[in-house]
Design a protein around this motif. Structure first.
Motif, short mmCIF file in Angstrom:
data_model
loop_
_atom_site.label_atom_id
_atom_site.label_comp_id
_atom_site.label_asym_id
_atom_site.label_seq_id
_atom_site.Cartn_x
_atom_site.Cartn_y
_atom_site.Cartn_z
N GLU A 136 24.57 8.08 -8.56
CA GLU A 136 25.33 8.28 -9.80
C GLU A 136 25.15 7.09 -10.72
OE1 GLU A 136 28.05 7.99 -12.85
OE2 GLU A 136 28.36 6.68 -11.15
N GLY A 140 20.87 9.28 -11.87
CA GLY A 140 21.46 10.61 -12.06
C GLY A 140 21.06 11.58 -10.97
N LYS A 143 21.32 15.54 -11.51
CA LYS A 143 20.26 16.33 -12.12
C LYS A 143 19.27 16.80 -11.04
CE LYS A 143 17.20 16.56 -16.04
NZ LYS A 143 16.00 17.06 -15.35
N ASP A 295 15.78 10.34 -18.27
CA ASP A 295 16.89 10.98 -17.55
C ASP A 295 18.25 10.46 -18.00
OD1 ASP A 295 16.27 8.56 -16.51
OD2 ASP A 295 15.70 9.29 -14.53
N TYR A 297 22.05 10.60 -19.51
CA TYR A 297 23.11 11.55 -19.17
C TYR A 297 23.63 12.26 -20.43
CZ TYR A 297 23.52 8.86 -14.78
OH TYR A 297 23.29 8.24 -13.60
N ASP A 335 27.18 11.17 -14.48
CA ASP A 335 26.19 12.25 -14.46
C ASP A 335 26.76 13.58 -13.96
OD1 ASP A 335 26.34 11.73 -11.77
OD2 ASP A 335 24.18 11.53 -11.46
#
Ligand code: NI
Length: 393
Positions: A136, A140, A143, A295, A297, A335
């Motif tokens: 986290e 992330g 995802k 990536d 959030y 996330d």
């Protein structure tokens, strides 16, 4: 089942579990022991689970004996690169790593939830999936879990998550309708000039001077490009360049974070960061290469109907005066927003502080401490929340 009674019975066990995670914290994407411990507990309690999800995550599945929808809950499991300053019998034994964001508590709570719901499987109308999510704090993990298809088969219809909050005492919770957390993107700017001896600056293109103009220019995005009624953060966290006082370096790198509360501002601020860096560099004869992390959030948006479910359960369980509402969103990020992009759900704050003992140090601090009474509240609310959402259809 008398849930309050059952939670009290397993409380001691959950405290032991939480302290064990606390003693052996692991950084994002390296949660090997944590993940294998989670699997051990789930196996011991006869709970079906998939390991190695998003590398170090685990998904537990409890299949009710009666038909119904599937409801999810998520616990993040990673720790932070912080040296614990607390003097506790269960202080971190992994030097320089600490559960300073309470993910040990989140993990223990959701193991408790899984254990109790498994005991209730005969009367359970529908299924429950519990996501023990890695990474986290960094890349992330949420995802990756979603990309690997774990919201499907059976399809998760609602999802809940919580986060400890030391500013609130254990026994209290805080909720928010709608937007709760910001989007977060990191950006990296490489400024390339031309190095020279410090005594002959006319032979250089000085990227240090360019970087100063870029940093100041970027601050105008929030003050001049975004409405004062909207909230955006552009923070430069790092500048690196040069090796010696009498050399003009050839390159300087700048990196930082961008936070916004809607997609439109996010796209717009990204465009402005790029324009300001590239054109400022060009004005001084230098070059700027601007990159954003892929990536980042998204904004975390709660579903109001699901927030109402937690509000009702919180008021029934803890008392009306123990449930409060946050007025404004925070520019923090989590996330869990990836889950909420796909599934209706709610994320709320669980009081874990104790003002009478002066345990109020913020998360991500070396002095962060937890009143373990919050484990009981977390298990009760998440279990009741899941049971009520299973009936929403
Ligand atoms: Ni956290």
């Amino acid at each position: 089942m008398d849930l309050e009674k059952r939670v009290n019975e397993i409380f001691h066990e959950l405290v032991e579990i939480r302290r064990d995670f606390h003693m052996y914290p692991e950084l994002s994407e390296k949660e090997y022991r944590t993940s294998s411990k989670i699997c051990d507990y789930l196996s011991e309690w006869g709970i079906e689970h998939i390991k190695g999800v998003a590398k170090t995550g685990v998904v537990a599945i409890i299949r009710g004996k009666k038909e119904g929808i599937t409801v999810g809950a998520r616990a993040d499991i990673d720790a932070l690169p912080i040296m614990e300053a607390n003097v506790l019998p269960y202080k971190s034994l992994n030097e320089g790593v600490m559960h300073a964001c309470g993910h040990d508590v989140h993990t223990a709570i959701h193991l408790g939830v899984a254990k109790i719901l498994k005991e209730m499987e005969d009367e359970l109308e529908g299924n429950v999936k519990i996501f023990f999510q890695p990474a986290e704090e960094t890349v992330g993990g949420a995802k990756s879990m979603i990309d690997e298809g774990h919201l499907k088969n059976p399809n998760v219809e609602y999802i809940l998550s919580l986060h400890v909050m030391p500013q609130l005492d254990a026994g209290y919770i805080e909720l928010k309708y709608g937007k709760l957390n910001a989007s977060a993107n990191e950006f990296f700017i490489k400024l390339t000039g031309k190095s020279s001896h410090a005594a002959y600056p006319e032979e250089s293109i000085d990227p240090v001077v360019v970087s100063a103009h870029v940093v100041l220019g970027l601050q105008s995005i929030v003050s001049r490009n975004i409405s004062p009624l909207n909230s955006v953060v552009v923070t430069i966290g790092q500048i690196h360049g040069g090796v010696k006082n009498n050399i003009i370096p050839g390159e300087v790198t700048i990196s930082g974070t961008l936070r916004t509360l809607d997609e439109e501002s996010r796209t717009y601020a990204m465009k402005r960061i790029r324009e300001i860096a590239e054109s400022t560099a060009r004005a001084y004869g230098a070059k700027a290469l601007v990159e954003f992390d892929e990536d980042g959030y998204p904004v975390l948006i709660n579903d109001d109907e699901v927030v109402d479910v937690i509000k009702d359960i919180g008021e029934e369980t803890l008392g009306k005066d123990k449930v409060s509402f946050k007025e404004l969103p925070s520019l923090g990020a989590d996330d869990f927003s990836f889950f909420l992009e796909k599934v209706r759900g709610a994320y709320y704050f669980l009081g874990c502080g104790n003002k009478s003992k002066n345990w109020t140090a913020p998360i991500h601090s070396e002095n962060f401490k937890v009143d373990e009474e919050c484990l009981k509240v977390g298990v009760l609310l998440q279990t009741k929340g899941i049971l009520r959402l299973l009936k929403m259809r």
